[in-house]
Structures are given as C-alpha cells and as structure tokens.
Design a protein around this motif. Structure first.
Motif, short mmCIF file in Angstrom:
data_model
loop_
_atom_site.label_atom_id
_atom_site.label_comp_id
_atom_site.label_asym_id
_atom_site.label_seq_id
_atom_site.Cartn_x
_atom_site.Cartn_y
_atom_site.Cartn_z
N LYS A 337 0.87 -1.18 0.14
CA LYS A 337 -0.03 0.23 -0.02
C LYS A 337 1.09 1.39 0.15
N GLU A 366 -4.07 9.04 -8.61
CA GLU A 366 -3.70 7.55 -9.05
C GLU A 366 -2.42 8.05 -10.13
N GLY A 373 -5.01 0.60 -12.23
CA GLY A 373 -5.42 -0.15 -10.83
C GLY A 373 -4.85 0.54 -9.70
N GLU A 375 -5.20 2.89 -7.86
CA GLU A 375 -6.12 3.39 -6.80
C GLU A 375 -6.51 2.33 -5.71
N GLN A 376 -6.27 1.09 -6.12
CA GLN A 376 -6.51 -0.01 -5.00
C GLN A 376 -5.31 0.03 -4.03
N SER A 377 -4.23 0.50 -4.32
CA SER A 377 -2.98 0.59 -3.39
C SER A 377 -2.92 1.68 -2.57
#
Length: 480
Positions: A337, A366, A373, A375-377
């Motif tokens: 993260k 982001e 992807g 934004e998931q992290s």
C-alpha cells in the motif's frame, strides 16, 4: 464548503437558527460517511458513529458561517474517497508549543484531515520524554546552535514534550477524529539519538546533535544486535503514548558509506544472505516492521526503503520522490500500500512560488507511472511541512494554510474534485474559518505567484543552500 460534499441537493424553504438539530446513528453508513437533512422543522445529522457525526457537525458549521441565520434547506450525502488524509508537522528541527500544535490540529480537523504525522526525531533533535532511555530527551533534545540556511545562531536550542503533553495531544486529536502517527526516523536521520547513545552507531564514537540541514552519514549499526534491542525497547516506550494504528519508521536519506565500511554490517549482509547495503536496509526495516506488526501496528516507511527490493508487502510506503527503476510499482504489484506525498504537490515548507496552491490541488490521486489499478493500492495522501527554515508560529501557519486545505479536498474528493477555480472561490469564502481559529493564512494574491514573483521567491529560498551544501547533498543522495 471545503471539502465539497459528494452529493448536495437543495430543497424548498429555509431553516432559522432556532430550528433544532438532531443526531441519529445509522448502522448502514460507513465509518466516515454522513448525511445531513435540513428542513424548516429540523436539521438531522446521520452517521454510523462519532467520526461521521463530527464531519456532519463540521459541514453544518461551515454552512452557518456561509449563510448566517437562515440556512437553505438541502440534503447532503458525503463520504471520503480515501481513508488516509494526513498532515505532517516536523517538530525535530524546530520545536512548536502544545498550544500551537493544537491550533494547527483544530484547523486541520475543520477540513476533515484524519491523521497527524508527528515528526519527533531527526538529526537535529529528539523531542519526546523517554522513560526507558532518558538520555534521549536529556541530551538528544539539545543542540549547541542553529545554522540552517542563512540563519546562524550559537545560542543553545532545546525543547521536548513531556509524556503528559504527548497524551494531551493524542487525546485532543482523538476528539476530532484524528489519529496521531509518530515518526522515529531510522536507520538514518538518527544523529540526535546517537548523540545520546553513540554505541549504537557503526563507529561507536561521540557525535553532536546536528545544527544544520543536510543528509548525515551516521546510521544505526545494522550489524549489532544491541541496536535492535534498543529500538524494540524504544518502540515499546513510545507505543505506551501512541495507541493508533500506524507507526512511521522513516527509512529515507540513509547513505550507506558507514555500512559499507563496517565489519559488523558486512558480517550481517553475509550471514543474512543479502547482496549489498541496500538490501541490508530492507532487512533492517523488515525486522522493525515485524516487531510493530506483532504489536498490532502498521509500519510506514519513506520510499527509499523499497530500493533494496526486499521490503515486506505489509509495510506501507510513503512516496515523496519518483519511482526508481519501478521498485515502488513492484512493491505495490505484490500487494503493498502507498501514501502519496510527492514533493512538488505536498511539501508546504517551500514558498508558494515554488509549490503553488494550484500545484497542491493538482496532486494525481492515481499516478499513471505506478500502473493501472493503482487506486486500489493508495490509502490516501499527506500534506507536509519541514521546519529547517521555519522558526515561528506565524511563518508556519502562512506556509501551511490554505495549502493544507487543498490537499484535504484532494484526499476527500479524489479524482472527482471540482475544477481549481471552483475550489478557489469556495476557499475565499471560507476565510472566516481561518479567522475563527486565529490562523495566519496566506491571502489569495499569494497563492499562485506570477513568473516574476515565483523567480524571486525561488532565488531567495535557494540562498539557504551554498554551493558546497548542494554538492554534499548530491554526493549523499548518490550513496542513499
């Protein structure tokens, strides 16, 4: 309002000052999600708990400042894009009073920031009373003078927070939904610690608390087992004061010269099956991170700690520089993260001519270079102020505000934030908030300096660094 709510719909009528305000717990809402229903008969605030209700009260307070006695009837539904919305204050270089910190904290809460990253140790000072290792505050909090940039003083500089003062700050933050995230920098930026306990360095020889800015050679010795015993005991002592979820252990700007020359560190590299001193930093951070994880805490590091390629994925990485050889991306790809804190968009110790309000508002939530992807992290972002060149409250406030507010809206709204000019209009209307809390905020004419003013501010700021200082920093960075 700042941050602007996600959904807002006007209805008919107005609500006067005498209209009752009621609060309701709704289990189906998220922790920080809230709703406001303003009608001529009542004002209803809804959330699943205290965090969301506090944000609802804050939004209502901003509405009252804007509209006065008669509030337009409306319905608001709101929740943040990111759960980690942080502000950092460096108290190691220069000490700021408890009252001033509370003033900054209260202002940050008004804009729904929810983490206070408290930088309490560095080369130039250790700032918290330590029960287990009292020489930290007795020796490490005192330096012989101040020689930061163009400011030179040989007057002794000192200051630290008592344990009761720390508890007071933590409790004050809790009242406003803010978690305190302490930072004890390691393995570098530890000169003040080594001034108190020199046996923890590679050389084991006495050093003085730093008196100027820069990147210092001395590190914790990663080859001595005593180093890890000391750090674990120190963490236990600090964890008594800081009950929050996150703990920052630094990891930036750690030149490897001492480790490369240290027989203990070289032995550690060989015995641990590491390739070099860069991997040794990953080993070092992983050991400390593992200890914190076992205590139920989540460790955070600056992005240099990733460069060995062996950092555990459970460690959160705070990005302040560009991705080097895609190593940060690799860390995120394996499940890590990140917290965004890029220099150009988040560092508020620079003058507005170098990092304008618009730069702050333009932070990419982001970053494309970190892959699809991402934004998931990303947990969220952070606005920061380092205080090498800040010695008084007024200067601290005018550099931070309203730039902290820009980052607050970025963290709350994410990619769906309004256009910059819309933000500026709302920000101008919000200036009574700064006046309410006694904050010396920079006025609009100073937010985005023109080319000439920007050049003048940049030139003045760069005068803090001599040619020799720049060259020394460049060489140190090459060895980080």
């Amino acid at each position: 309002m700042i941050p602007i709510p996600r959904k807002m719909r006007f209805t008919e009528g107005t609500a006067g000052r005498s209209v009752p305000v009621k609060e309701k717990i709704c289990a189906g809402l998220g922790r920080e999600e809230y709703r406001i229903r303003i009608s001529p008969e009542q004002i209803l605030l809804e959330s699943s708990g205290e965090a969301g209700l506090f944000y609802a009260r804050t939004t209502l307070g901003q509405l009252r400042l804007e509209h006065g006695e008669g509030l337009p009837c409306m319905e608001i539904e709101d929740q943040p894009a990111y759960t980690y919305r942080s502000f950092q204050i460096d108290c190691a270089r220069h000490y700021f009073s408890v009252d001033e910190l509370k003033k900054m904290i209260r202002m940050a809460a008004e804009f729904k920031l929810n983490h206070f990253h408290w930088h309490i140790s560095d080369d130039q000072g250790w700032r918290i009373e330590c029960k287990r290792y009292p020489k930290l505050h007795e020796i490490g909090s005192v330096r012989a003078g101040d020689h930061f940039g163009n400011y030179h003083s040989d007057e002794k500089y000192e200051g630290y927070y008592s344990r009761d003062e720390v508890r007071d700050i933590v409790d004050y933050c809790r009242r406003f939904g803010i978690e305190v995230v302490p930072e004890i920098d390691m393995p570098g930026h530890v000169t003040a610690i080594l001034a108190a306990y020199p046996e923890l360095s590679c050389l084991g020889t006495p050093v003085e608390v730093g008196m100027k800015a820069g990147i210092f050679k001395e590190l914790f010795c990663a080859g001595r087992e005593e180093t890890f015993v000391f750090i674990e005991n120190l963490l236990d002592d600090m964890l008594e004061l800081f009950p929050g979820k996150y703990f920052h252990i630094g990891g930036d700007e750690a030149p490897k010269q001492r480790w490369n020359e240290c027989s203990h560190c070289q032995k550690r590299i060989k015995e641990a099956g590491l390739l070099n001193a860069q991997e040794l930093q990953g080993y070092f951070c992983n050991r400390i991170a593992s200890y914190l994880l076992a205590k139920g805490r989540i460790p955070i590091v600056w992005n240099e700690a990733v460069y060995g390629g062996n950092l555990d994925k459970e460690v959160v990485v705070q990005l302040w520089t560009e991705d080097k050889d895609n190593q940060i991306k690799a860390h995120l790809d394996k499940g890590g993260k990140a917290i965004l804190a890029m220099v150009e968009n988040c560092y508020c110790d620079y003058p507005h001519g170098m990092h304008s309000l618009k730069d702050m508002y333009s932070l990419k939530a982001e970053p494309a270079e970190l892959g699809e992807g991402i934004e998931q992290s990303v947990l969220g972002g952070e606005c920061l102020v380092w205080t090498e060149f800040i010695r008084d409250n007024e200067r601290l406030e005018e550099l931070c505000w309203p730039r902290f507010a820009a980052l607050a809206e970025v963290g709350w709204c994410g990619r769906n934030r309004p256009a910059y000019e819309d933000f500026c209009k709302r920000l101008e209307a919000s200036f009574p908030l700064f006046e309410k809390y006694g904050i010396h905020a920079t006025k609009r004419e100073g937010w985005d300096p023109d080319e000439q003013m920007a050049a003048e501010q940049t030139a003045q700021f760069q005068m803090n660094f001599s040619k020799e200082d720049r060259e020394e920093a460049r060489r140190a960075q090459e060895n980080v």
